[in-house]
Design a protein around this motif. Sequence first.
Motif, mmCIF file in Angstrom:
data_model
loop_
_atom_site.group_PDB
_atom_site.id
_atom_site.type_symbol
_atom_site.label_atom_id
_atom_site.label_comp_id
_atom_site.label_asym_id
_atom_site.label_seq_id
_atom_site.Cartn_x
_atom_site.Cartn_y
_atom_site.Cartn_z
ATOM 1 N N GLY A 139 0.553 -1.025 0.511
ATOM 2 C CA GLY A 139 -0.249 -0.125 -0.099
ATOM 3 C C GLY A 139 0.851 1.333 -0.037
ATOM 4 O O GLY A 139 -0.034 1.775 -0.051
ATOM 5 N N ALA A 142 3.533 1.729 -4.622
ATOM 6 C CA ALA A 142 2.660 1.237 -5.132
ATOM 7 C C ALA A 142 2.969 0.280 -6.438
ATOM 8 O O ALA A 142 2.060 -0.494 -7.401
ATOM 9 N N SER A 143 4.525 0.762 -6.681
ATOM 10 C CA SER A 143 5.210 -0.172 -7.824
ATOM 11 C C SER A 143 5.791 -1.505 -8.774
ATOM 12 O O SER A 143 6.112 -1.579 -8.927
ATOM 13 N N ARG A 171 0.329 -8.087 -7.527
ATOM 14 C CA ARG A 171 1.272 -7.102 -6.973
ATOM 15 C C ARG A 171 2.224 -8.406 -5.689
ATOM 16 O O ARG A 171 3.408 -8.067 -6.294
#
Length: 302
Positions: A139, A142-143, A171
């Motif tokens: 969180g 994010a990438s 992810r």
Amino acid sequence: MTAVTPLVHSPSHIGDFTIRDVIEGQTAGQLIAAADDWGWWVTLLGGDTTAPTTGIQHTVAEGLVRGWEPTFRQLSDSPHLEFIPAATEPGEVARGCTDIARRRPEIFEAIGHAIAAGTPGTTIDLGCADAGRVLALAGIAASERFLGVDIEDGVIEAARTEVAERGLADRITLLAGSVQPESDPPAWLAAVDRQRVTTAMSFFLLHQLASDGDGIAAVLRGWMTWFPNLTRLVIGDGYLLEAPYWTQQPWFSPTYEIYHAVTGVRLWTRQEYERAFAELGWTVRRRLEDHTMLVTTILERG
């Protein structure tokens, strides 16, 4: 409960381990007496588990058990052994291992911001438990992509369900297997794009792997071999703190001390960690201390 007179020597070696060390201090004795009054020992020795329902019961349970109950159950049948094998209750340990992400979010914000500031890659949590840490970091960074590996199949399976429910399966990948470097690489490593892993982290585990293996540097060197493009390490662990008696250590916990004494799993000093980091070319960028003994160190190289 009668107070116990402290020993005049420091119980620094397993050979010095005595009954007085076990029950030193009234706090440990009162916890044991309270659990007995509640009938917990009868329940545990009968093969069942306790089910704390109130705040005070949870506090006593944490002080006495901490997921290590299966280790202590071996004591009655093992008086002839030098050590007993470490054994844990996977669910309890998983919750304890990821509690830091819930209790001290600012520590994970610091880790997440360090990851997010660099070129996006893959962060692996070695000994990820119930994936609470990678969920917290996902969180913030994010990438970034995340991998989690833990030896407990059941814990990993439950964590995969939660990851999917949160819509993060694209992810976060979770795999089951050992993270102890051995002569042959673990099977799970074949499913990983090892070149993409740039950050490796581990919490509450390095001291045990180092005890079972050839020390801190040997474990870290193994991970560096697995992931040749590592530029960041995040190591969270407890340090061995010097004090004449257990109860004088800042983070004294009777259960914690006894667990390590009877299993032969050792704790390591800050100097030993830092010597291993320096030997392998890692530089300490930030150190964050948690009041329950955990020291989190963010290291970089290159």
